[in-house]
Design an enzyme around this catalytic site. Sequence first.
Site, PDB file in Angstrom:
ATOM      1  N   HIS A  31       0.870  -1.206   0.000  1.00  0.00           N
ATOM      2  CA  HIS A  31       0.000   0.000   0.000  1.00  0.00           C
ATOM      3  C   HIS A  31       0.891   1.235   0.000  1.00  0.00           C
ATOM      4  O   HIS A  31       1.497   1.573   1.020  1.00  0.00           O
ATOM      5  CB  HIS A  31      -0.886   0.014   1.249  1.00  0.00           C
ATOM      6  N   HIS A  82       1.448   5.434  -1.818  1.00  0.00           N
ATOM      7  CA  HIS A  82       1.059   6.551  -2.687  1.00  0.00           C
ATOM      8  C   HIS A  82       2.314   7.077  -3.365  1.00  0.00           C
ATOM      9  O   HIS A  82       3.191   7.635  -2.688  1.00  0.00           O
ATOM     10  CB  HIS A  82       0.387   7.661  -1.863  1.00  0.00           C
ATOM     11  N   LYS A 104      -9.513  -0.453  -5.394  1.00  0.00           N
ATOM     12  CA  LYS A 104      -9.478   0.278  -4.120  1.00  0.00           C
ATOM     13  C   LYS A 104     -10.818   0.941  -3.860  1.00  0.00           C
ATOM     14  O   LYS A 104     -11.326   1.680  -4.712  1.00  0.00           O
ATOM     15  CB  LYS A 104      -8.371   1.330  -4.169  1.00  0.00           C
ATOM     16  N   HIS A 153     -10.343   1.288   2.263  1.00  0.00           N
ATOM     17  CA  HIS A 153     -10.111   2.327   3.274  1.00  0.00           C
ATOM     18  C   HIS A 153     -11.310   2.248   4.214  1.00  0.00           C
ATOM     19  O   HIS A 153     -12.405   2.695   3.878  1.00  0.00           O
ATOM     20  CB  HIS A 153      -9.996   3.714   2.626  1.00  0.00           C
ATOM     21  N   HIS A 208      -4.334  -0.372   6.161  1.00  0.00           N
ATOM     22  CA  HIS A 208      -3.818   0.477   7.252  1.00  0.00           C
ATOM     23  C   HIS A 208      -4.701   0.443   8.496  1.00  0.00           C
ATOM     24  O   HIS A 208      -5.251   1.463   8.914  1.00  0.00           O
ATOM     25  CB  HIS A 208      -3.586   1.911   6.774  1.00  0.00           C
ATOM     26  N   ASP A 250       1.605   2.773   3.497  1.00  0.00           N
ATOM     27  CA  ASP A 250       0.756   3.951   3.297  1.00  0.00           C
ATOM     28  C   ASP A 250       1.593   5.225   3.251  1.00  0.00           C
ATOM     29  O   ASP A 250       1.134   6.292   3.691  1.00  0.00           O
ATOM     30  CB  ASP A 250      -0.344   4.073   4.367  1.00  0.00           C
TER      31      ASP A 250
HETATM   32  O1  DOR Z   1      -3.263   9.782   5.486  1.00  0.00           O
HETATM   33  C1  DOR Z   1      -3.628   9.427   4.370  1.00  0.00           C
HETATM   34  N1  DOR Z   1      -3.102   9.969   3.256  1.00  0.00           N
HETATM   35  N2  DOR Z   1      -4.587   8.507   4.277  1.00  0.00           N
HETATM   36  C2  DOR Z   1      -5.142   8.201   3.099  1.00  0.00           C
HETATM   37  O2  DOR Z   1      -6.027   7.386   3.082  1.00  0.00           O
HETATM   38  C3  DOR Z   1      -4.722   8.897   1.857  1.00  0.00           C
HETATM   39  C4  DOR Z   1      -3.383   9.423   1.972  1.00  0.00           C
HETATM   40  C5  DOR Z   1      -3.014  10.395   0.877  1.00  0.00           C
HETATM   41  O3  DOR Z   1      -3.251  10.096  -0.294  1.00  0.00           O
HETATM   42  O4  DOR Z   1      -2.450  11.457   1.184  1.00  0.00           O
HETATM   43 ZN    ZN Z   2      -3.253   5.139   1.615  1.00  0.00          ZN
END
Ligand code: DOR
Ligand code: ZN
Length: 351
Positions: free
Chosen positions: A18, A20, A104, A141, A179, A252
């Site tokens: 997971h 980004h 997702k 989520h 998460h 995450d």
């Molecule tokens: O803290 C987070 N940031 N939780 C999420 O679900 C998305 C993520 C983000 O894309 O910044």
């Molecule tokens: Zn995330």
Amino acid sequence: MQANSEQRLVIRRPDDWHVHLRDDAMLAGVAVHTAKQFGRAIVMPNLSPPVTTVDQAESYRSRILAALPADSHFEPLMTAYLTDTISAEEIARGFGENVFAACKLYPANATTNSDHGVTSVSLISEVLETMQRIDMPLLIHGEVTSPDIDVFDREAVFIDTVLQPLRRDFPELRIVLEHITTKEAVDFVLAEGENLAATITPHHLEINRNAMFDGGLRPHMYCLPTAKRELHRQALRGAATSGNPKFFLGTDSAPHAIADKESDCGCAGIFNAPYALEAYAKVFAEEGALDQLEGFASLHGPAFYRLPANEATVALEQQSIDVPECVQAGETVLRPFHAGASLPWRFVGAA
Ligand code: DOR
Ligand code: ZN
């Protein structure tokens, strides 16, 4: 896993289930950190606009690979962002063509770039039926979004009001509750069948909710779902280090420019990619469970996703490293998790 008296730990190369990676200049600045430590990663689709089609996912995958050094062996695993109107055919085609590894589910407005998310699970029942039939994983989520529900209760309420009914309606659907932050989530995952698993971040293993208010407001400790009380952190540490294959690594890592974090309405997300494995190793060492790190980081995830574990190995050494205050990502300055602190295990790289 091998560990010897020089305090060197060798494990299969881990994967991040997971992450980004963002896009454009930010992508170029952050993807290298994930690719350095991990063999593969499940890449979140919450771009703006979100990744909802096979074409978009293929093009995003190409941009990720283009952002990496030519000798990188990193494999991005792409995900589809579920909306109220996404078509089951598109999802199935992407999975069949090995473009989408999973879908997702963001409840609409639960977090960053989730405004196109799903307003009610009942609207995507055809998609979920298709996913169940083709055995495509659903990544969730798990927070309700109602302003009436206390922010610290949103995961537990989601489990009771959304996840339980969803499990009942789609019992064969493979699900990762992403998460997780609560004892309720740990207990629920343990009580359910083997087609329900969970990822756990390094920050939810390290901090409880006090970290957001430690001597003042601490925006770099803010993420969603937020860290909870200490009893929940202890439950997560127990789950992660237990050796149970239902729990595996998902950082995450969610970079935001410092100015966007330190703002009147600061963004949610903790950027932990540069020292992710070091952060997990610290927790496993503190729990006396370094022998469980390889399962959590490198074996349980592939088993759940029905992929082979990585053949290559990486080494960690028990040697203190100082985490810098800032990490440059192109033009953008990011604050990494553990900024200004030291970590007791160092990621060496290929063993
Ligand atoms: O803290 C987070 N940031 N939780 C999420 O679900 C998305 C993520 C983000 O894309 O910044
Ligand atoms: Zn995330």
